[in-house]
Design a protein around this motif. Structure first.
Motif, PDB file in Angstrom:
ATOM      1  N   TYR A  82      14.872   1.128  24.100  1.00 31.85           N
ATOM      2  CA  TYR A  82      16.300   1.432  23.959  1.00 31.85           C
ATOM      3  C   TYR A  82      16.575   2.918  24.212  1.00 31.85           C
ATOM      4  N   ARG A  83      15.780   3.773  23.609  1.00 29.74           N
ATOM      5  CA  ARG A  83      15.987   5.214  23.781  1.00 29.74           C
ATOM      6  C   ARG A  83      15.826   5.616  25.250  1.00 29.74           C
ATOM      7  N   SER A  84      14.831   5.039  25.921  1.00 27.26           N
ATOM      8  CA  SER A  84      14.616   5.357  27.338  1.00 27.26           C
ATOM      9  C   SER A  84      15.755   4.855  28.220  1.00 27.26           C
ATOM     10  N   ALA A  85      16.342   3.726  27.869  1.00 28.88           N
ATOM     11  CA  ALA A  85      17.395   3.132  28.689  1.00 28.88           C
ATOM     12  C   ALA A  85      18.773   3.732  28.416  1.00 28.88           C
ATOM     13  N   SER A  86      18.938   4.351  27.274  1.00 31.06           N
ATOM     14  CA  SER A  86      20.253   4.840  26.881  1.00 31.06           C
ATOM     15  C   SER A  86      20.661   6.083  27.665  1.00 31.06           C
ATOM     16  N   ARG A  87      21.941   6.150  27.953  1.00 33.15           N
ATOM     17  CA  ARG A  87      22.504   7.299  28.661  1.00 33.15           C
ATOM     18  C   ARG A  87      23.257   8.225  27.710  1.00 33.15           C
ATOM     19  N   VAL A  88      23.214   7.910  26.421  1.00 30.52           N
ATOM     20  CA  VAL A  88      23.898   8.723  25.426  1.00 30.52           C
ATOM     21  C   VAL A  88      22.905   9.137  24.346  1.00 30.52           C
ATOM     22  N   ASP A  89      23.315  10.024  23.484  1.00 30.70           N
ATOM     23  CA  ASP A  89      22.495  10.422  22.352  1.00 30.70           C
ATOM     24  C   ASP A  89      22.516   9.288  21.333  1.00 30.70           C
ATOM     25  N   ASP A  95      24.699   2.716  22.743  1.00 30.59           N
ATOM     26  CA  ASP A  95      24.864   2.372  24.150  1.00 30.59           C
ATOM     27  C   ASP A  95      24.660   0.867  24.279  1.00 30.59           C
ATOM     28  N   ASN A  97      25.107  -1.286  26.703  1.00 30.33           N
ATOM     29  CA  ASN A  97      24.361  -1.739  27.887  1.00 30.33           C
ATOM     30  C   ASN A  97      22.871  -1.486  27.723  1.00 30.33           C
ATOM     31  N   ALA A  98      22.507  -0.378  27.090  1.00 28.52           N
ATOM     32  CA  ALA A  98      21.093  -0.083  26.857  1.00 28.52           C
ATOM     33  C   ALA A  98      20.498  -1.047  25.838  1.00 28.52           C
TER      34      ALA A  98
END
Length: 183
Positions: A82-89, A95, A97-98
């Protein structure tokens, strides 16, 4: 132009509701995200997809998800994806979508592990509700993903639980700490 953008916005929300309900996220959680659909409509969509009523009851807490030391390993894996896929903090925002991507990727890594109903196995999150709860706990600050300098891997910690905030991989290699207590 404004009618078209309103229509597109509504279409995006309907699509997001479908994607979340397809993964069996509780309608009470979906309702917090999707404002344009009534709870009755969400329940109808859920039933149309799965041919069963939506799951009711209390949403699990992150503390209740981790039942064994091994389950922390899978939770760390999901949180890392999840952290790798996320585009936000992820400590301040979720996120969506993540979360969907991380859940789908996690399910592809462990085909056949999903058990929507109890008894759950050691592989957690066991359903999309639990995946959502993990990401929400990370945003709220009641759980976190840390880096271990010993084994050079991420580990998952839950604050205010019986499990000490240590690397589960290192603990298991060194004879193990089970259920938060030394053997």
């Amino acid at each position: 132009m404004s009618q078209l953008s309103a229509y597109q916005s509504g279409l995006k929300e309907h699509n997001l509701a479908y994607e979340l309900l397809k993964r069996k996220l509780r309608t009470s959680i979906v309702r917090q995200i999707i404002k344009i659909l009534r709870p009755k409509d969400l329940r109808y969509i859920y039933y149309s997809i799965h041919k069963e009523r939506p799951i009711s009851g209390v949403i699990p807490s992150v503390e209740a998800i981790a039942q064994t030391r091994e389950s922390f390993l899978y939770m760390a894996l999901f949180a890392s994806i999840y952290r790798s896929a996320s585009r936000v903090d992820i400590k301040t925002n979720m996120d969506i979508n993540a979360i969907v991507f991380a859940w789908d990727y996690f399910c592809n890594m462990f085909p056949g592990h999903i058990r929507e109903r109890r008894p759950y196995g050691r592989i957690r999150p066991a359903n999309f509700d639990e995946a959502w709860v993990i990401t929400h706990a990370m945003k709220a600050g009641s759980a976190d993903l840390q880096y271990c300098s010993g084994c050079r891997r991420n580990y998952f910690i839950i604050y205010c639980t019986n499990y000490p905030p240590i690397c589960q991989i290192c603990a298991m290699k060194n004879g193990g700490v089970r259920k938060g207590r030394p053997n």
